[in-house]
Write a protein that holds these residues in place. Structure first.
Motif, PDB file in Angstrom:
ATOM      1  N   LYS A  35       0.839  -1.194   0.000  1.00 13.96           N
ATOM      2  CA  LYS A  35       0.000   0.000   0.000  1.00 13.96           C
ATOM      3  C   LYS A  35       0.874   1.243   0.000  1.00 13.96           C
ATOM      4  N   GLY A  36       0.338   2.304  -0.588  1.00 15.20           N
ATOM      5  CA  GLY A  36       0.964   3.614  -0.485  1.00 15.20           C
ATOM      6  C   GLY A  36       0.671   4.199   0.891  1.00 15.20           C
ATOM      7  N   PHE A  37       1.351   5.287   1.228  1.00  9.45           N
ATOM      8  CA  PHE A  37       1.207   5.885   2.560  1.00  9.45           C
ATOM      9  C   PHE A  37      -0.234   6.281   2.846  1.00  9.45           C
ATOM     10  N   ASN A  38      -0.873   7.015   1.938  1.00  3.43           N
ATOM     11  CA  ASN A  38      -2.250   7.461   2.176  1.00  3.43           C
ATOM     12  C   ASN A  38      -3.230   6.297   2.209  1.00  3.43           C
ATOM     13  N   GLU A  39      -3.019   5.337   1.331  1.00  2.00           N
ATOM     14  CA  GLU A  39      -3.868   4.140   1.309  1.00  2.00           C
ATOM     15  C   GLU A  39      -3.740   3.382   2.630  1.00  2.00           C
ATOM     16  N   SER A  41      -2.813   4.707   5.507  1.00  2.00           N
ATOM     17  CA  SER A  41      -3.430   5.551   6.537  1.00  2.00           C
ATOM     18  C   SER A  41      -4.939   5.330   6.592  1.00  2.00           C
ATOM     19  N   ARG A  42      -5.568   5.265   5.417  1.00  5.11           N
ATOM     20  CA  ARG A  42      -7.024   5.010   5.383  1.00  5.11           C
ATOM     21  C   ARG A  42      -7.347   3.612   5.888  1.00  5.11           C
ATOM     22  N   ALA A  43      -6.531   2.632   5.531  1.00  6.76           N
ATOM     23  CA  ALA A  43      -6.784   1.245   5.941  1.00  6.76           C
ATOM     24  C   ALA A  43      -6.656   1.087   7.451  1.00  6.76           C
ATOM     25  N   VAL A  44      -5.707   1.789   8.045  1.00  7.68           N
ATOM     26  CA  VAL A  44      -5.510   1.707   9.498  1.00  7.68           C
ATOM     27  C   VAL A  44      -6.592   2.514  10.197  1.00  7.68           C
ATOM     28  N   GLY A  45      -6.865   3.703   9.715  1.00  8.36           N
ATOM     29  CA  GLY A  45      -7.916   4.552  10.262  1.00  8.36           C
ATOM     30  C   GLY A  45      -7.569   5.146  11.615  1.00  8.36           C
ATOM     31  N   GLY A  46      -7.589   6.482  11.688  1.00  7.18           N
ATOM     32  CA  GLY A  46      -7.421   7.154  12.963  1.00  7.18           C
ATOM     33  C   GLY A  46      -5.999   7.497  13.362  1.00  7.18           C
ATOM     34  N   VAL A  47      -5.016   7.009  12.647  1.00 11.72           N
ATOM     35  CA  VAL A  47      -3.628   7.298  12.990  1.00 11.72           C
ATOM     36  C   VAL A  47      -3.206   8.604  12.319  1.00 11.72           C
ATOM     37  N   ASN A  48      -2.520   9.476  13.074  1.00 17.51           N
ATOM     38  CA  ASN A  48      -2.082  10.719  12.441  1.00 17.51           C
ATOM     39  C   ASN A  48      -0.844  10.439  11.596  1.00 17.51           C
ATOM     40  N   PRO A  49      -0.617  11.245  10.551  1.00 17.42           N
ATOM     41  CA  PRO A  49       0.480  10.979   9.616  1.00 17.42           C
ATOM     42  C   PRO A  49       1.856  10.902  10.279  1.00 17.42           C
ATOM     43  N   ALA A  50       2.126  11.752  11.262  1.00 14.63           N
ATOM     44  CA  ALA A  50       3.442  11.728  11.923  1.00 14.63           C
ATOM     45  C   ALA A  50       3.662  10.403  12.648  1.00 14.63           C
ATOM     46  N   THR A  51       2.634   9.916  13.325  1.00 13.72           N
ATOM     47  CA  THR A  51       2.748   8.642  14.036  1.00 13.72           C
ATOM     48  C   THR A  51       2.896   7.494  13.058  1.00 13.72           C
ATOM     49  N   LEU A  52       2.104   7.509  11.984  1.00 12.61           N
ATOM     50  CA  LEU A  52       2.205   6.454  10.977  1.00 12.61           C
ATOM     51  C   LEU A  52       3.611   6.427  10.379  1.00 12.61           C
ATOM     52  N   SER A  53       4.136   7.584  10.055  1.00 13.95           N
ATOM     53  CA  SER A  53       5.481   7.666   9.492  1.00 13.95           C
ATOM     54  C   SER A  53       6.515   7.118  10.479  1.00 13.95           C
ATOM     55  N   GLN A  54       6.391   7.468  11.741  1.00 13.86           N
ATOM     56  CA  GLN A  54       7.318   6.983  12.772  1.00 13.86           C
ATOM     57  C   GLN A  54       7.241   5.466  12.922  1.00 13.86           C
ATOM     58  N   ARG A  55       6.028   4.932  12.980  1.00 16.28           N
ATOM     59  CA  ARG A  55       5.875   3.482  13.127  1.00 16.28           C
ATOM     60  C   ARG A  55       6.425   2.750  11.905  1.00 16.28           C
ATOM     61  N   LEU A  56       6.161   3.283  10.715  1.00 17.49           N
ATOM     62  CA  LEU A  56       6.681   2.653   9.504  1.00 17.49           C
ATOM     63  C   LEU A  56       8.205   2.660   9.489  1.00 17.49           C
ATOM     64  N   GLU A  57       8.821   3.771   9.890  1.00 18.34           N
ATOM     65  CA  GLU A  57      10.284   3.825   9.969  1.00 18.34           C
ATOM     66  C   GLU A  57      10.816   2.762  10.919  1.00 18.34           C
ATOM     67  N   GLN A  58      10.146   2.607  12.055  1.00 12.32           N
ATOM     68  CA  GLN A  58      10.547   1.604  13.043  1.00 12.32           C
ATOM     69  C   GLN A  58      10.419   0.193  12.467  1.00 12.32           C
ATOM     70  N   ARG A  76       5.862   9.645  -3.711  1.00 11.37           N
ATOM     71  CA  ARG A  76       5.040   8.426  -3.753  1.00 11.37           C
ATOM     72  C   ARG A  76       5.879   7.295  -3.182  1.00 11.37           C
ATOM     73  N   THR A  77       5.356   6.668  -2.150  1.00 10.58           N
ATOM     74  CA  THR A  77       6.070   5.595  -1.471  1.00 10.58           C
ATOM     75  C   THR A  77       5.132   4.414  -1.302  1.00 10.58           C
ATOM     76  N   ARG A  78       5.659   3.210  -1.478  1.00 17.17           N
ATOM     77  CA  ARG A  78       4.888   1.976  -1.289  1.00 17.17           C
ATOM     78  C   ARG A  78       5.513   1.201  -0.141  1.00 17.17           C
ATOM     79  N   TYR A  79       4.657   0.524   0.616  1.00 14.36           N
ATOM     80  CA  TYR A  79       5.101  -0.299   1.733  1.00 14.36           C
ATOM     81  C   TYR A  79       4.571  -1.708   1.559  1.00 14.36           C
ATOM     82  N   ARG A  80       5.397  -2.683   1.911  1.00 21.60           N
ATOM     83  CA  ARG A  80       4.982  -4.093   1.873  1.00 21.60           C
ATOM     84  C   ARG A  80       5.676  -4.816   3.016  1.00 21.60           C
ATOM     85  N   LEU A  81       5.079  -5.921   3.428  1.00 18.24           N
ATOM     86  CA  LEU A  81       5.685  -6.736   4.477  1.00 18.24           C
ATOM     87  C   LEU A  81       6.843  -7.549   3.922  1.00 18.24           C
TER      88      LEU A  81
END
Length: 111
Positions: A35-39, A41-58, A76-81
């Protein structure tokens, strides 16, 4: 080191990671595919962008999530497990089975 100065305890370390707010939600959302970052964020729901970015970096630093930068302008950034991240599906399924067996949904206050 684990609690009270003991030697490294994998369970202690894993629980500290997985109990952080949004971590399991992010993993669960990515189990459905990259998923992309915004996608995400919507899938998780309720997380603010700064926190999502921090958790993803971790999660990237721990080798559970891969980050792919598709473009810089616009960003544009994509994330996968990673395979290690995908193995957490068993943990999430175990939590799901346990919750379905032992927990009942409680009504929300005021309903």
């Amino acid at each position: 080191m684990g609690a009270r100065g003991e030697e490294f305890c994998p369970v202690y370390f894993a629980l500290n990671l997985l109990q952080e707010k949004w971590v399991l939600h992010i993993i669960r959302a990515l189990l459905g595919g990259e998923k992309g970052f915004n996608e995400l964020s919507r899938a998780v729901g309720g997380v603010n962008p700064a926190t999502l970015s921090q958790r993803l970096e971790q999660l990237v630093a721990l080798g559970l999530v891969e980050k792919e930068v598709e473009s810089h302008m616009p960003p544009r950034t994509r994330y996968r497990l990673t395979p290690a991240g995908q193995e957490l599906e068993e943990v999430i399924q175990a939590i799901d089975r346990w919750a379905r067996k032992h927990l009942t949904p409680s009504p929300l206050p005021g309903r």
